[in-house]
Design a protein around this motif. Structure first.
Motif, PDB file in Angstrom:
ATOM      1  N   SER A  51      26.360  65.492  22.574  1.00 51.30           N
ATOM      2  CA  SER A  51      26.637  64.297  23.368  1.00 51.30           C
ATOM      3  C   SER A  51      25.394  63.831  24.112  1.00 51.30           C
ATOM      4  N   CYS A  52      24.478  64.747  24.355  1.00 52.68           N
ATOM      5  CA  CYS A  52      23.235  64.391  25.041  1.00 52.68           C
ATOM      6  C   CYS A  52      22.095  64.074  24.064  1.00 52.68           C
ATOM      7  N   ALA A  53      22.337  64.214  22.777  1.00 57.10           N
ATOM      8  CA  ALA A  53      21.266  64.049  21.787  1.00 57.10           C
ATOM      9  C   ALA A  53      20.730  62.629  21.721  1.00 57.10           C
ATOM     10  N   THR A  54      21.530  61.642  22.097  1.00 53.19           N
ATOM     11  CA  THR A  54      21.050  60.265  22.013  1.00 53.19           C
ATOM     12  C   THR A  54      20.107  59.916  23.165  1.00 53.19           C
ATOM     13  N   GLN A  57      14.882  63.516  26.237  1.00 55.45           N
ATOM     14  CA  GLN A  57      14.892  64.667  27.136  1.00 55.45           C
ATOM     15  C   GLN A  57      14.227  64.351  28.467  1.00 55.45           C
ATOM     16  N   ALA A  58      13.303  63.418  28.490  1.00 51.93           N
ATOM     17  CA  ALA A  58      12.608  63.086  29.733  1.00 51.93           C
ATOM     18  C   ALA A  58      13.334  61.995  30.529  1.00 51.93           C
ATOM     19  N   ASP A  59      14.494  61.541  30.047  1.00 51.89           N
ATOM     20  CA  ASP A  59      15.227  60.473  30.716  1.00 51.89           C
ATOM     21  C   ASP A  59      15.959  61.044  31.928  1.00 51.89           C
ATOM     22  N   CYS A  65      22.662  66.225  31.354  1.00 54.37           N
ATOM     23  CA  CYS A  65      22.004  66.441  30.066  1.00 54.37           C
ATOM     24  C   CYS A  65      20.624  67.070  30.252  1.00 54.37           C
ATOM     25  N   THR A  66      19.919  66.650  31.280  1.00 52.81           N
ATOM     26  CA  THR A  66      18.606  67.237  31.547  1.00 52.81           C
ATOM     27  C   THR A  66      18.746  68.729  31.823  1.00 52.81           C
ATOM     28  N   ALA A  67      19.743  69.098  32.611  1.00 52.67           N
ATOM     29  CA  ALA A  67      19.970  70.508  32.914  1.00 52.67           C
ATOM     30  C   ALA A  67      20.386  71.279  31.665  1.00 52.67           C
ATOM     31  N   LEU A  68      21.221  70.666  30.823  1.00 55.56           N
ATOM     32  CA  LEU A  68      21.639  71.338  29.588  1.00 55.56           C
ATOM     33  C   LEU A  68      20.454  71.566  28.648  1.00 55.56           C
ATOM     34  N   TRP A  69      19.588  70.559  28.503  1.00 55.85           N
ATOM     35  CA  TRP A  69      18.423  70.714  27.633  1.00 55.85           C
ATOM     36  C   TRP A  69      17.504  71.817  28.159  1.00 55.85           C
ATOM     37  N   GLU A  70      17.292  71.861  29.474  1.00 56.10           N
ATOM     38  CA  GLU A  70      16.432  72.894  30.059  1.00 56.10           C
ATOM     39  C   GLU A  70      17.042  74.279  29.868  1.00 56.10           C
ATOM     40  N   ALA A  71      18.346  74.412  30.084  1.00 56.40           N
ATOM     41  CA  ALA A  71      19.008  75.706  29.893  1.00 56.40           C
ATOM     42  C   ALA A  71      18.965  76.136  28.430  1.00 56.40           C
ATOM     43  N   ASN A  72      19.150  75.189  27.525  1.00 54.77           N
ATOM     44  CA  ASN A  72      19.092  75.513  26.092  1.00 54.77           C
ATOM     45  C   ASN A  72      17.679  75.933  25.687  1.00 54.77           C
ATOM     46  N   ARG A  73      16.682  75.265  26.244  1.00 53.94           N
ATOM     47  CA  ARG A  73      15.290  75.614  25.949  1.00 53.94           C
ATOM     48  C   ARG A  73      14.982  77.023  26.446  1.00 53.94           C
ATOM     49  N   ARG A  74      15.441  77.345  27.678  1.00 50.99           N
ATOM     50  CA  ARG A  74      15.202  78.681  28.218  1.00 50.99           C
ATOM     51  C   ARG A  74      15.941  79.740  27.405  1.00 50.99           C
ATOM     52  N   ARG A  75      17.167  79.428  26.982  1.00 47.53           N
ATOM     53  CA  ARG A  75      17.936  80.364  26.170  1.00 47.53           C
ATOM     54  C   ARG A  75      17.229  80.619  24.844  1.00 47.53           C
ATOM     55  N   VAL A  81      19.041  82.054  31.977  1.00 43.34           N
ATOM     56  CA  VAL A  81      19.594  80.711  32.085  1.00 43.34           C
ATOM     57  C   VAL A  81      20.353  80.538  33.390  1.00 43.34           C
ATOM     58  N   GLU A  82      20.704  81.629  34.054  1.00 43.55           N
ATOM     59  CA  GLU A  82      21.530  81.564  35.272  1.00 43.55           C
ATOM     60  C   GLU A  82      20.897  80.690  36.331  1.00 43.55           C
ATOM     61  N   GLY A  83      21.652  79.698  36.793  1.00 44.49           N
ATOM     62  CA  GLY A  83      21.216  78.847  37.889  1.00 44.49           C
ATOM     63  C   GLY A  83      20.034  77.957  37.595  1.00 44.49           C
ATOM     64  N   VAL A  84      19.807  77.656  36.319  1.00 47.37           N
ATOM     65  CA  VAL A  84      18.668  76.799  35.952  1.00 47.37           C
ATOM     66  C   VAL A  84      18.919  75.394  36.426  1.00 47.37           C
ATOM     67  N   ALA A  85      17.932  74.811  37.054  1.00 50.08           N
ATOM     68  CA  ALA A  85      17.992  73.416  37.483  1.00 50.08           C
ATOM     69  C   ALA A  85      16.806  72.693  36.864  1.00 50.08           C
ATOM     70  N   PRO A  86      17.000  71.445  36.451  1.00 49.12           N
ATOM     71  CA  PRO A  86      15.892  70.721  35.811  1.00 49.12           C
ATOM     72  C   PRO A  86      14.746  70.457  36.760  1.00 49.12           C
TER      73      PRO A  86
END
Length: 86
Positions: A51-54, A57-59, A65-75, A81-86
């Motif tokens: 849902s965030c793919a459209t 990432q820098a938007d 979505c920014t937090a999800l992308w950052e958590a996915n990148r860290r994973r 990933v615990e408590g990751v904030a963009p």
């Protein structure tokens, strides 16, 4: 003092004044408040990422979505990933 020297002095004084005015205006600007969203380790799903793919990432419009992308990148790189904030 000749006219050339007086003219150069006035030009330099005007430029210095313009620089000081620009710095004063820049220092008086208020910054936007930073809002963060944290993501828990088990809450990243492929449906959320799709849902965030459209969005780019820098938007900064969609903080979730920014937090999800950052958590996915860290994973992906094996970091916590615990408590990751963009």
């Amino acid at each position: 003092m000749d006219q050339g020297t007086v003219l150069r002095t006035l030009v330099v004084a005007g430029l210095v004044g313009a620089v000081i005015a620009a710095l004063a205006m820049a220092a008086g600007r208020e910054t936007e408040p930073v809002t963060t969203i944290s993501v828990q380790a088990g809450s990243i799903s492929s449906a959320d990422l799709k849902s965030c793919a459209t969005l780019e990432q820098a938007d900064p419009i969609d903080l979730r979505c920014t937090a999800l992308w950052e958590a996915n990148r860290r994973r992906f790189f094996g970091k916590s990933v615990e408590g990751v904030a963009p």
